[in-house]
Design a protein around this motif. Sequence first.
Motif, PDB file in Angstrom:
ATOM      1  N   ILE A 184       0.862  -1.181   0.000  1.00 36.68           N
ATOM      2  CA  ILE A 184       0.000   0.000   0.000  1.00 36.68           C
ATOM      3  C   ILE A 184       0.898   1.230   0.000  1.00 36.68           C
ATOM      4  O   ILE A 184       1.728   1.411   0.894  1.00 36.68           O
ATOM      5  CB  ILE A 184      -0.937   0.001   1.218  1.00 36.68           C
ATOM      6  CG1 ILE A 184      -2.041  -1.048   1.042  1.00 36.68           C
ATOM      7  CG2 ILE A 184      -1.554   1.383   1.418  1.00 36.68           C
ATOM      8  CD1 ILE A 184      -2.965  -1.158   2.224  1.00 36.68           C
ATOM      9  N   VAL A 185       0.760   2.066  -1.033  1.00 34.15           N
ATOM     10  CA  VAL A 185       1.522   3.310  -1.098  1.00 34.15           C
ATOM     11  C   VAL A 185       0.991   4.297  -0.078  1.00 34.15           C
ATOM     12  O   VAL A 185       1.751   4.998   0.598  1.00 34.15           O
ATOM     13  CB  VAL A 185       1.467   3.908  -2.515  1.00 34.15           C
ATOM     14  CG1 VAL A 185       2.214   5.242  -2.572  1.00 34.15           C
ATOM     15  CG2 VAL A 185       2.048   2.927  -3.530  1.00 34.15           C
ATOM     16  N   GLY A 186      -0.344   4.372   0.051  1.00 34.38           N
ATOM     17  CA  GLY A 186      -0.962   5.294   0.990  1.00 34.38           C
ATOM     18  C   GLY A 186      -2.462   5.164   0.949  1.00 34.38           C
ATOM     19  O   GLY A 186      -3.037   4.504   0.079  1.00 34.38           O
ATOM     20  N   LEU A 232      -2.648   0.883  -4.235  1.00 41.19           N
ATOM     21  CA  LEU A 232      -1.903  -0.363  -4.137  1.00 41.19           C
ATOM     22  C   LEU A 232      -0.916  -0.449  -5.284  1.00 41.19           C
ATOM     23  O   LEU A 232      -1.275  -0.226  -6.443  1.00 41.19           O
ATOM     24  CB  LEU A 232      -2.873  -1.546  -4.184  1.00 41.19           C
ATOM     25  CG  LEU A 232      -2.299  -2.945  -3.946  1.00 41.19           C
ATOM     26  CD1 LEU A 232      -1.817  -3.080  -2.512  1.00 41.19           C
ATOM     27  CD2 LEU A 232      -3.344  -4.007  -4.258  1.00 41.19           C
ATOM     28  N   GLU A 233       0.339  -0.779  -4.979  1.00 37.71           N
ATOM     29  CA  GLU A 233       1.386  -0.954  -5.983  1.00 37.71           C
ATOM     30  C   GLU A 233       1.710  -2.436  -6.104  1.00 37.71           C
ATOM     31  O   GLU A 233       2.024  -3.089  -5.110  1.00 37.71           O
ATOM     32  CB  GLU A 233       2.632  -0.175  -5.584  1.00 37.71           C
ATOM     33  CG  GLU A 233       3.781  -0.277  -6.578  1.00 37.71           C
ATOM     34  CD  GLU A 233       5.001   0.473  -6.089  1.00 37.71           C
ATOM     35  OE1 GLU A 233       5.157   1.649  -6.462  1.00 37.71           O
ATOM     36  OE2 GLU A 233       5.782  -0.103  -5.314  1.00 37.71           O
ATOM     37  N   ILE A 234       1.639  -2.971  -7.321  1.00 42.08           N
ATOM     38  CA  ILE A 234       1.876  -4.393  -7.567  1.00 42.08           C
ATOM     39  C   ILE A 234       3.019  -4.518  -8.563  1.00 42.08           C
ATOM     40  O   ILE A 234       2.948  -3.977  -9.671  1.00 42.08           O
ATOM     41  CB  ILE A 234       0.622  -5.080  -8.130  1.00 42.08           C
ATOM     42  CG1 ILE A 234      -0.578  -4.863  -7.194  1.00 42.08           C
ATOM     43  CG2 ILE A 234       0.867  -6.570  -8.347  1.00 42.08           C
ATOM     44  CD1 ILE A 234      -1.898  -5.267  -7.792  1.00 42.08           C
ATOM     45  N   THR A 238       1.979  -2.248 -11.674  1.00 40.31           N
ATOM     46  CA  THR A 238       0.546  -1.967 -11.779  1.00 40.31           C
ATOM     47  C   THR A 238       0.096  -1.210 -10.536  1.00 40.31           C
ATOM     48  O   THR A 238       0.468  -1.570  -9.413  1.00 40.31           O
ATOM     49  CB  THR A 238      -0.263  -3.260 -11.922  1.00 40.31           C
ATOM     50  OG1 THR A 238       0.132  -3.921 -13.120  1.00 40.31           O
ATOM     51  CG2 THR A 238      -1.760  -2.976 -11.982  1.00 40.31           C
ATOM     52  N   TYR A 239      -0.713  -0.180 -10.743  1.00 36.97           N
ATOM     53  CA  TYR A 239      -1.295   0.572  -9.630  1.00 36.97           C
ATOM     54  C   TYR A 239      -2.807   0.393  -9.635  1.00 36.97           C
ATOM     55  O   TYR A 239      -3.451   0.433 -10.688  1.00 36.97           O
ATOM     56  CB  TYR A 239      -0.941   2.059  -9.742  1.00 36.97           C
ATOM     57  CG  TYR A 239       0.511   2.334  -9.464  1.00 36.97           C
ATOM     58  CD1 TYR A 239       0.991   2.340  -8.155  1.00 36.97           C
ATOM     59  CD2 TYR A 239       1.411   2.558 -10.494  1.00 36.97           C
ATOM     60  CE1 TYR A 239       2.327   2.583  -7.891  1.00 36.97           C
ATOM     61  CE2 TYR A 239       2.750   2.802 -10.234  1.00 36.97           C
ATOM     62  CZ  TYR A 239       3.194   2.805  -8.928  1.00 36.97           C
ATOM     63  OH  TYR A 239       4.523   3.031  -8.670  1.00 36.97           O
ATOM     64  N   GLY A 266      -3.977   0.839 -13.582  1.00 38.91           N
ATOM     65  CA  GLY A 266      -3.119   1.276 -14.676  1.00 38.91           C
ATOM     66  C   GLY A 266      -1.715   0.738 -14.490  1.00 38.91           C
ATOM     67  O   GLY A 266      -1.286   0.461 -13.369  1.00 38.91           O
ATOM     68  N   THR A 267      -0.990   0.567 -15.589  1.00 40.06           N
ATOM     69  CA  THR A 267       0.356   0.007 -15.552  1.00 40.06           C
ATOM     70  C   THR A 267       1.358   1.023 -16.057  1.00 40.06           C
ATOM     71  O   THR A 267       1.111   1.733 -17.031  1.00 40.06           O
ATOM     72  CB  THR A 267       0.434  -1.272 -16.408  1.00 40.06           C
ATOM     73  OG1 THR A 267      -0.500  -2.222 -15.903  1.00 40.06           O
ATOM     74  CG2 THR A 267       1.827  -1.875 -16.359  1.00 40.06           C
TER      75      THR A 267
END
Length: 398
Positions: free
Chosen positions: A166-168, A176-178, A200-201, A215-216
């Motif tokens: 989790i970015v924030g 979420l950053e994947i 991916t966000y 989005g990627t």
Amino acid sequence: MTDALRRPLAKAMLALSCVVLCAAYRDEPSDPGATGRPAAVDLFSAWPGDESFRIAAEPSLVVGADESLPLGRVSGAVFFGDGIAIADVMSYEVLILDAAGRLLSRHGRKGEGPGDYMNLASIARHGDGLVTSDASFLMRATRLDAHGRYIGGTKLGPIGAQMSRIVGAFGNSVLLEISEMGWWGNRLPAGPMEVRRPVTYRIVRLSDGEIVFEGTRPGEEQWALREVNDAGNLSSSWEPVIFGRTAVAAVTNRYAYLADTDSITITRYDEAGTPVEVVSFEQSRESAEADWVRFVSDTLRANEFRSERLLEGLPARATLPAFSDMMGGADGLLWIREYPNPLQEEVVWVGFTEAWERKMRITVPVDMAVVDIAEDRVLVQAKGALDEELVEVYPLVR
């Protein structure tokens, strides 16, 4: 397109002054006639009447050095109230400390029940409380109140065999950053190559887990070498491309920000996943090719890479990327970190308000891992003399 969305998007070419990449090389400052403003200057240098600070020579607080409260492996830390909240992967716990470093409470344990963790991957502020993630295993966010007590959990959706954090958190959503893990199998050829891992966000609603945006962006580049050994198998070594393009993201109190370090734009999203503003940077380019080549060569020698062919065709970029990182601070500002010249010893963070006003400027050692910034102090992840995990607080000084 609605009027509510059209108005913010009309600001799409909002000009800011910074030293970043642009499509065509130019050493001279930007044309002041294009915007009616003065020529572009270095965003990260001091400006008239600016609020410039440095970190103090010594930390005011060190967590993890005392045997009474050791840290296993820190996956995140944030300023929280007057103190700090720390996510410890090895103990499966969130530790909440006061300003003096005294333990106030701890939450979590290993398990799959409510409030449990299998991999405590990240932590962020959420209103008066906290939100943590175990997305790689349990695929959920856990919400805690101002005292660290369990409130509830939210499924974040499947992500497969990938890493996530989790970015924030902002409003009713989390960013979420994947990111991908490992190599792309044997289909890659032997020899030197660039490998770019996409990131991916997702913006996910905490109330029901619905994905409202996905989005990627290009992820961190690796300059890799794959060799065929005597048995006919591929063996690999790799080094991050020093001036590669890396996805970066940040979350402030009301918005998420997505960009990549090689970009000239930052896109702002609201909690519903709507892009509400695209900010473009006015820029000139800063040459760094000679320093880049020397730094890469020294790094490769230090790491004792087994083949000199790794340097063949190395994409030695002639200019610095736009910036190296972004972060939403405890002070509500969006912080942007300059991309340092490979040989410089200090790096600058600049804090922006929502109106893109430069508010503060902080200089820190280039190897310092800053994880949060408040009005008068900086939170840092560090290693001790015995490689123990530390979380440190440094006051800001003039």
